[in-house]
Write a protein that holds these residues in place. Structure first.
Motif, mmCIF file in Angstrom:
data_model
loop_
_atom_site.group_PDB
_atom_site.id
_atom_site.type_symbol
_atom_site.label_atom_id
_atom_site.label_comp_id
_atom_site.label_asym_id
_atom_site.label_seq_id
_atom_site.Cartn_x
_atom_site.Cartn_y
_atom_site.Cartn_z
ATOM 1 N N SER A 1 -62.247 -60.675 76.182
ATOM 2 C CA SER A 1 -62.811 -59.589 75.388
ATOM 3 C C SER A 1 -63.494 -60.180 74.159
ATOM 4 C CB SER A 1 -61.710 -58.641 74.931
ATOM 5 O OG SER A 1 -61.069 -58.085 76.048
ATOM 6 N N ARG B 1 -59.062 -51.570 72.411
ATOM 7 C CA ARG B 1 -57.802 -52.194 72.001
ATOM 8 C C ARG B 1 -56.767 -51.101 71.754
ATOM 9 N NH1 ARG B 1 -58.444 -54.973 66.911
ATOM 10 N NH2 ARG B 1 -60.129 -53.517 66.570
ATOM 11 N N PRO C 1 -61.993 -59.376 68.140
ATOM 12 C CA PRO C 1 -61.914 -58.103 67.414
ATOM 13 C C PRO C 1 -62.071 -58.271 65.904
ATOM 14 C CG PRO C 1 -59.733 -58.824 68.038
ATOM 15 C CD PRO C 1 -60.698 -59.826 68.614
ATOM 16 N N ILE D 1 -60.926 -48.744 69.397
ATOM 17 C CA ILE D 1 -59.460 -48.712 69.467
ATOM 18 C C ILE D 1 -58.998 -47.370 70.026
ATOM 19 C CG2 ILE D 1 -59.143 -50.354 67.568
ATOM 20 C CD1 ILE D 1 -58.497 -47.954 65.747
#
Length: 120
Positions: A6, A46, A9, A62
Motif C-alpha cells: 500500500s 486503513r 500512509p 481511513i
C-alpha cells in the motif's frame, strides 16, 4: 515498486482507487469447536478508530467495519483490524455480514458469509 504494498500512509494521495473488503471464510478447525474466526482486510483504506466528518479528509483513506450476525436488527463497529471472533452461537447455519465503512459510517463495500457450526 511492489504492487502488493500500500502507499505509505504519510503523504496525501492525489487520487485513490475505490476501497474494497476482502473476507475469508471462517476457519473450519475453529468452527468445529463452536468458535467463529473470520479474517478480513481492507484494500485502499486503513482500518483505524477515527470517526466523524472531518476524518473524510484524511489521506490515504481511513475507516472501520460494521458487523451483523444472523440478520440481527443491530450491528457493532470495529476498528481493530484484527480477525473477528464470535463465540456462543448454537450449532446450525449462520450468516455474518461485514460492511467496510468510512469515518461517518457510510458503507463502501460489504461481504456476507454463510456457514454452519457443526453439532458437537
Amino acid at each position: 515498486m511492489d504492487p502488493s504494498w500500500s502507499p505509505a500512509p504519510v503523504v496525501p494521495l492525489a487520487s485513490q482507487p475505490p476501497p474494497a473488503l476482502v473476507v475469508d471464510q471462517p476457519l473450519p478447525d475453529q468452527l468445529a469447536k463452536g468458535l467463529v474466526v473470520i479474517r478480513y482486510r481492507a484494500e485502499n483504506l486503513r482500518i483505524v478508530p477515527v470517526y466523524g466528518p472531518n476524518a473524510l479528509d484524511v489521506s490515504p483513506r481511513i475507516g472501520h467495519i460494521h458487523v451483523t450476525v444472523d440478520d440481527a436488527p443491530w450491528h457493532w463497529a470495529d476498528a481493530s483490524g484484527e480477525p473477528l471472533i464470535i463465540q456462543g452461537l448454537p450449532a446450525g447455519p449462520h450468516r455474518v455480514w461485514i460492511g467496510l465503512a468510512d469515518p461517518t459510517h457510510m458503507i463502501l463495500d460489504s461481504k456476507t458469509l454463510d456457514f454452519v457450526i457443526p453439532a458437537r
